[in-house]
Design a protein around this motif. Structure first.
Motif, PDB file in Angstrom:
ATOM      1  N   GLY A 157       0.670  -1.338  -0.019  1.00 41.72           N
ATOM      2  CA  GLY A 157       0.053  -0.107   0.133  1.00 41.72           C
ATOM      3  C   GLY A 157       0.987   1.258   0.066  1.00 41.72           C
ATOM      4  N   CYS A 158       1.976   1.220   0.006  1.00 32.55           N
ATOM      5  CA  CYS A 158       2.923   2.377   0.169  1.00 32.55           C
ATOM      6  C   CYS A 158       3.005   3.066  -1.367  1.00 32.55           C
ATOM      7  CB  CYS A 158       4.448   2.158   0.408  1.00 32.55           C
ATOM      8  SG  CYS A 158       4.612   1.802   2.182  1.00 32.55           S
ATOM      9  N   GLY A 159       2.905   2.247  -2.394  1.00 31.68           N
ATOM     10  CA  GLY A 159       2.889   2.769  -3.779  1.00 31.68           C
ATOM     11  C   GLY A 159       4.039   3.755  -4.123  1.00 31.68           C
ATOM     12  N   SER A 160       5.082   3.860  -3.414  1.00 31.96           N
ATOM     13  CA  SER A 160       6.383   4.698  -3.669  1.00 31.96           C
ATOM     14  C   SER A 160       7.530   4.457  -2.842  1.00 31.96           C
ATOM     15  CB  SER A 160       6.047   6.035  -3.996  1.00 31.96           C
ATOM     16  OG  SER A 160       5.880   6.789  -2.711  1.00 31.96           O
ATOM     17  N   ILE A 162      12.111  -4.166  -4.536  1.00 28.86           N
ATOM     18  CA  ILE A 162      11.483  -3.119  -3.734  1.00 28.86           C
ATOM     19  C   ILE A 162      10.526  -2.766  -4.800  1.00 28.86           C
ATOM     20  CG2 ILE A 162      11.177  -1.295  -2.539  1.00 28.86           C
ATOM     21  CD1 ILE A 162      11.554  -3.523  -0.860  1.00 28.86           C
ATOM     22  N   ILE A 163      11.107  -2.023  -5.763  1.00 23.96           N
ATOM     23  CA  ILE A 163      10.200  -0.987  -6.644  1.00 23.96           C
ATOM     24  C   ILE A 163       9.082  -1.990  -7.359  1.00 23.96           C
ATOM     25  CG2 ILE A 163      10.164   0.072  -8.860  1.00 23.96           C
ATOM     26  CD1 ILE A 163      13.159   1.338  -8.064  1.00 23.96           C
ATOM     27  N   GLY A 164       9.533  -3.116  -7.826  1.00 22.26           N
ATOM     28  CA  GLY A 164       8.727  -4.173  -8.172  1.00 22.26           C
ATOM     29  C   GLY A 164       7.486  -4.499  -7.690  1.00 22.26           C
ATOM     30  N   ARG A 165       7.875  -4.399  -6.218  1.00 25.23           N
ATOM     31  CA  ARG A 165       6.736  -4.912  -5.225  1.00 25.23           C
ATOM     32  C   ARG A 165       5.818  -3.717  -5.098  1.00 25.23           C
ATOM     33  NH1 ARG A 165       9.475  -7.268  -0.020  1.00 25.23           N
ATOM     34  NH2 ARG A 165       7.519  -7.214   0.818  1.00 25.23           N
ATOM     35  N   LEU A 166       6.381  -2.595  -5.097  1.00 22.63           N
ATOM     36  CA  LEU A 166       5.408  -1.341  -4.896  1.00 22.63           C
ATOM     37  C   LEU A 166       4.745  -0.934  -5.903  1.00 22.63           C
ATOM     38  CD1 LEU A 166       8.169   1.220  -3.219  1.00 22.63           C
ATOM     39  CD2 LEU A 166       6.560  -0.212  -2.110  1.00 22.63           C
ATOM     40  N   GLN A 167       5.062  -1.288  -7.382  1.00 22.09           N
ATOM     41  CA  GLN A 167       4.485  -1.122  -8.242  1.00 22.09           C
ATOM     42  C   GLN A 167       3.300  -2.176  -8.717  1.00 22.09           C
ATOM     43  OE1 GLN A 167       7.352  -1.022 -11.568  1.00 22.09           O
ATOM     44  NE2 GLN A 167       7.807   1.186 -11.229  1.00 22.09           N
ATOM     45  N   ALA A 168       3.582  -3.287  -8.047  1.00 21.73           N
ATOM     46  CA  ALA A 168       2.481  -4.596  -8.157  1.00 21.73           C
ATOM     47  C   ALA A 168       1.345  -4.357  -7.211  1.00 21.73           C
ATOM     48  CB  ALA A 168       3.231  -5.809  -8.147  1.00 21.73           C
TER      49      ALA A 168
END
Length: 416
Positions: A285-288, A341-347
């Protein structure tokens, strides 16, 4: 009192250093000895020309610059006249009383100190030997001045400043004695945090405005495994003079740090899973990246992000201030690396997309006039063209159903 003597080849550099401090209102020129004008009437060129003119009496000597600092105990508050008298007594003690020299009082540190700029070339061209000047003449002059002016004796205190037991706070240059402030932070971090490389150590030190620096890869210091510590400014730039690792209490040199690296590698394994749990809990749920950093701070974790000039993130280091451990993201696992981390935040969907009202029913999204939902209401995700096409399709369907009914009635009449 502590006296430090530096020799060099650039009178311009030594003078510029002090004059720059004057422009920043961090220093003032107290006196100019061997000059025809008073100190306040001298221009920069006047100050430099006098020194260069005398140094030019012997062009064969390259090391012609002497830059001295006299440092006093933080509890001492000598006035300007006293500082001038001390400077004159010191220069006489080391055999420089007939040389031209400039005395500056600096106010950019937590202890009183003065800087003296001079040359070791005499009017007749002879060179004053600098060999063992600090060990012999300077040491004797220092002791005599301490007795004469009633100063705190340098020998009465431990040469290496022992660290204080403190709560770590960022170092502010000029607010306290630089060496003591750096000593406190460095020793506290080394004693408590588990890091396995110099960059990981700096990930912690930088948060307290301190940097451990090996110098450039082509420098002599780097080749010899040397290490300096600096105080950092608000933009992460070095703003203090370098402090040798060997001059700090405990001697946190690179060779000693490397021994800690090996020990910490084993110690931090015990807390690796706990840090992973914190990241896993905060990531959804952070998104960024910024959102993740904010969430992690609530759990005592600082996510230090590394990016290139284009803004592309290529690395992340996690500093857990509760567990006192430092990990590169990739050391925690592939999914904790920068790309992972970036992939998880985008997914993962953002928190505001999963919000529910009090009754537990998902809230309807804000809509506009550009389209319709399945119930006929406007939908923000549809374009105006899609709206028209949907209306046309709806009319076609209705018309088709009407024609089919008419055909059925016609057949019934024929059958009759």
């Amino acid at each position: 009192m502590v006296a430090k003597i530096k020799s060099g080849k650039s009178l311009t550099g030594a003078l510029n250093y002090n004059e720059h401090k004057v422009k920043e209102a961090k220093a003032e020129l107290l006196v100019a000895r061997g000059y025809l004008k008073n100190a306040q009437d001298l221009s920069f060129d006047d100050k430099l020309y006098r020194l260069k003119d005398q140094a030019g009496k012997n062009l064969r000597v390259q090391t012609n610059t002497v830059h001295i600092s006299l440092n006093f105990d933080p509890l001492e508050k000598p006035d300007g006249d006293t500082l001038v008298s001390i400077a004159d007594a010191y220069m006489k003690g080391i055999g420089f009383e007939d040389q031209p020299y400039l005395v500056y009082r600096h106010t950019d540190a937590g202890h009183p100190h003065i800087h003296i700029v001079s040359t070791n070339i005499e009017p007749d061209g002879r060179r004053i030997s600098l060999h063992n000047l600090g060990k012999n003449q300077s040491e004797q002059a220092r002791q005599d001045i301490e007795d004469r002016f009633g100063l705190v004796k340098a020998g009465s205190k431990n040469k290496d400043l022992k660290p204080e037991k403190i709560d770590l706070v960022p170092v502010q240059y000029g607010k306290s004695a630089s060496k003591r402030a750096v000593t406190n932070v460095v020793n506290e971090v080394i004693r408590n945090y588990k890091f396995t490389s110099l960059p990981e150590l700096n990930a912690v030190l930088n948060q307290f405005n301190v940097l451990a620096d090996r110098g450039g890869k082509t420098s002599v210091m780097f080749a010899r495994n040397g290490l300096h510590y600096y105080i950092l400014g608000s933009r992460g730039e070095k703003i203090s003079v370098p402090i040798k690792a060997s001059a700090i209490y405990g001697k946190p040199t690179l060779s000693r740090l490397e021994q800690r690296f090996v020990l910490n590698e084993a110690l931090r394994r015990l807390v690796r899973d706990k840090l992973r749990e914190k990241i896993d809990r905060c990531a959804p749920g952070c998104g960024s990246i910024a959102g993740l950093q904010k969430q992690l701070r609530a759990f005592g974790v600082q996510a230090v992000v590394r990016s290139n000039d284009d803004g592309r993130v290529y690395g992340v280091t996690f500093v857990d201030h509760e567990l006192k451990a430092v990990f590169n993201g990739s050391d925690l696992g592939k999914q904790y690396s920068a790309s992972g981390i970036i992939g998880r935040l985008q997914a993962e969907p953002r928190v505001d997309e999963q919000r529910e009202n009090v009754s537990g029913v998902p809230e309807k999204k804000t809509v506009s006039w550009l389209g319709f939902t399945e119930s006929g209401q406007v939908s923000a995700g549809d374009s105006f063209l899609e709206m028209l096409l949907r209306q046309e399709n709806q009319e076609t369907e209705v018309g088709g159903q009407f024609l089919q009914k008419k055909k059925r009635k016609k057949r019934k009449r024929l059958n009759l």
